[in-house]
Design a protein around this motif. Structure first.
Motif, PDB file in Angstrom:
ATOM      1  N   UNK A 107       0.693  -1.194  -0.033  1.00 31.42           N
ATOM      2  CA  UNK A 107      -0.093   0.094  -0.082  1.00 31.42           C
ATOM      3  C   UNK A 107       1.043   1.202   0.076  1.00 31.42           C
ATOM      4  N   UNK A 108       0.385   2.369   0.033  1.00 29.26           N
ATOM      5  CA  UNK A 108       1.186   3.503  -0.199  1.00 29.26           C
ATOM      6  C   UNK A 108       1.816   3.868   0.978  1.00 29.26           C
ATOM      7  N   UNK A 109       1.427   3.432   2.275  1.00 29.52           N
ATOM      8  CA  UNK A 109       2.256   3.839   3.348  1.00 29.52           C
ATOM      9  C   UNK A 109       3.469   2.738   3.676  1.00 29.52           C
ATOM     10  N   UNK A 110       3.572   1.665   2.914  1.00 35.83           N
ATOM     11  CA  UNK A 110       4.595   0.745   2.675  1.00 35.83           C
ATOM     12  C   UNK A 110       5.688   1.445   1.664  1.00 35.83           C
ATOM     13  N   UNK A 111       5.198   2.039   0.812  1.00 40.82           N
ATOM     14  CA  UNK A 111       5.973   2.552  -0.359  1.00 40.82           C
ATOM     15  C   UNK A 111       6.648   3.911   0.096  1.00 40.82           C
ATOM     16  N   UNK A 112       6.059   4.734   0.834  1.00 38.20           N
ATOM     17  CA  UNK A 112       6.422   5.773   1.643  1.00 38.20           C
ATOM     18  C   UNK A 112       7.539   5.555   2.707  1.00 38.20           C
ATOM     19  N   UNK A 113       7.331   4.456   3.329  1.00 34.78           N
ATOM     20  CA  UNK A 113       8.430   3.906   4.184  1.00 34.78           C
ATOM     21  C   UNK A 113       9.725   3.664   3.314  1.00 34.78           C
ATOM     22  N   UNK A 114       9.460   2.870   2.400  1.00 27.16           N
ATOM     23  CA  UNK A 114      10.591   2.545   1.551  1.00 27.16           C
ATOM     24  C   UNK A 114      11.238   3.937   0.936  1.00 27.16           C
ATOM     25  N   UNK A 115      10.420   5.040   0.476  1.00 29.16           N
ATOM     26  CA  UNK A 115      11.103   6.197   0.172  1.00 29.16           C
ATOM     27  C   UNK A 115      11.912   6.700   1.346  1.00 29.16           C
ATOM     28  N   UNK A 116      11.214   6.709   2.646  1.00 30.90           N
ATOM     29  CA  UNK A 116      12.260   7.269   3.734  1.00 30.90           C
ATOM     30  C   UNK A 116      13.355   6.318   4.000  1.00 30.90           C
ATOM     31  N   UNK A 117      13.342   5.188   3.893  1.00 26.62           N
ATOM     32  CA  UNK A 117      14.406   4.367   4.036  1.00 26.62           C
ATOM     33  C   UNK A 117      15.628   4.679   2.940  1.00 26.62           C
ATOM     34  N   UNK A 118      15.183   4.955   1.507  1.00 31.77           N
ATOM     35  CA  UNK A 118      16.176   5.554   0.713  1.00 31.77           C
ATOM     36  C   UNK A 118      16.663   6.805   0.925  1.00 31.77           C
ATOM     37  N   UNK A 119      15.823   7.492   1.468  1.00 35.28           N
ATOM     38  CA  UNK A 119      16.330   8.950   1.930  1.00 35.28           C
ATOM     39  C   UNK A 119      17.536   8.731   3.143  1.00 35.28           C
ATOM     40  N   UNK A 120      17.218   7.900   3.799  1.00 38.77           N
ATOM     41  CA  UNK A 120      18.242   7.581   4.742  1.00 38.77           C
ATOM     42  C   UNK A 120      19.795   7.432   4.264  1.00 38.77           C
ATOM     43  N   UNK A 121      19.856   7.095   3.049  1.00 37.92           N
ATOM     44  CA  UNK A 121      21.184   6.843   2.343  1.00 37.92           C
ATOM     45  C   UNK A 121      21.708   8.016   1.479  1.00 37.92           C
ATOM     46  N   UNK A 154      19.785   0.915  -2.359  1.00 33.56           N
ATOM     47  CA  UNK A 154      20.569   2.161  -2.164  1.00 33.56           C
ATOM     48  C   UNK A 154      22.104   1.861  -1.752  1.00 33.56           C
ATOM     49  N   UNK A 155      22.131   0.743  -1.064  1.00 30.71           N
ATOM     50  CA  UNK A 155      23.525   0.417  -0.573  1.00 30.71           C
ATOM     51  C   UNK A 155      24.361   0.041  -2.118  1.00 30.71           C
ATOM     52  N   UNK A 156      23.488  -0.693  -2.928  1.00 29.70           N
ATOM     53  CA  UNK A 156      24.375  -0.867  -4.392  1.00 29.70           C
ATOM     54  C   UNK A 156      24.617   0.254  -5.068  1.00 29.70           C
ATOM     55  N   UNK A 157      23.698   1.379  -5.054  1.00 24.36           N
ATOM     56  CA  UNK A 157      23.917   2.661  -5.610  1.00 24.36           C
ATOM     57  C   UNK A 157      25.074   3.290  -5.019  1.00 24.36           C
ATOM     58  N   UNK A 158      25.259   3.093  -3.850  1.00 23.80           N
ATOM     59  CA  UNK A 158      26.583   3.659  -2.982  1.00 23.80           C
ATOM     60  C   UNK A 158      27.690   2.897  -3.156  1.00 23.80           C
ATOM     61  N   UNK A 159      27.505   1.553  -3.817  1.00 23.77           N
ATOM     62  CA  UNK A 159      28.928   0.989  -3.919  1.00 23.77           C
ATOM     63  C   UNK A 159      28.747  -0.255  -3.643  1.00 23.77           C
ATOM     64  N   UNK A 160      28.195  -0.506  -2.397  1.00 28.70           N
ATOM     65  CA  UNK A 160      27.873  -1.818  -1.968  1.00 28.70           C
ATOM     66  C   UNK A 160      27.112  -2.844  -2.698  1.00 28.70           C
TER      67      UNK A 160
END
Length: 203
Positions: A107-121, A154-160
């Motif tokens: 749902x949109x809450x799960x996707x917004x949570x994922x967006x926040x997780x991505x922002x943490x990187x 996100x980790x992959x994008x950062x090189x890991x």
């Protein structure tokens, strides 16, 4: 002797009549008692049903309140990660709602949570917007939760890049972010078909 016999017969007849009356009264009482018992039983079932309905409604209301609280918490989390850039949070919220309309798994809450997780990187709004659809498709196809999928991308994008291999994404050693992002997005597009097939019959 004849009189005594007649008197005895009359007494026996009176006793028999009395016994018959008592038997009738007992039968009537038994019948009424059965009706009363059935009535009380029906009433008890009805009361139990009403209590069950109220308890069910109370549980449903509690679940609804919990969902509202969770939704508010997720929205606040996403907004907080974009402190000073509320416009970005609003745009990603809209994107999350649109993506939620295309999947039955998140749902949109799960996707917004994922967006926040991505922002943490420390990813940009643009990068997050690009990775969200890929994360949704890959999480669906590989059966993982969305936050975990987003974090690995996100980790992959950062090189890991080790976590990317779990999604079948292989990047050349020394690749820059642009090249890694291209591989992630390509794999995400490939997974889109599988994600659509996984939803067949579930809508």
């Amino acid at each position: 002797l004849v009189r005594a016999t007649d008197q005895a017969a009359q007494a026996m007849g009176s006793f028999g009549a009395s016994t018959s009356k008592l038997s009738g009264i007992a039968s009537a009482f038994k019948s009424d008692f059965g009706v009363m018992t059935a009535a009380f039983g029906t009433a008890s079932i009805a009361v139990t049903g009403i209590i069950g309905a109220f308890e069910g409604a109370a549980r449903a209301l509690q679940a609804m309140n919990a969902e509202v609280i969770d939704a508010e918490r997720v929205s606040a989390k996403l907004t907080a990660t974009f402190a000073g850039a509320e416009g970005a949070a609003a745009r990603l919220t809209k994107q999350a709602e649109e993506l939620a309309g295309s999947t039955v798994f998140f749902d949109d809450d799960a996707i917004k949570s994922a967006a926040a997780a991505l922002r943490a990187f420390d990813l940009t709004e643009k990068q997050i917007g690009q990775l969200l659809p890929a994360a949704v498709n890959l999480a669906t196809v590989f059966g993982t939760d969305l936050d975990t999928a987003a974090s690995k991308l996100a980790l992959g994008l950062k090189g890991s890049t080790r976590g990317l291999r779990e999604f079948g994404i292989v990047v050349k050693e020394g690749s820059d972010q642009g090249a890694i992002l291209a591989e992630i997005l390509k794999r995400g597009e490939m997974a889109a078909k599988g994600a659509a097939e996984a939803q067949t019959g579930l809508r």
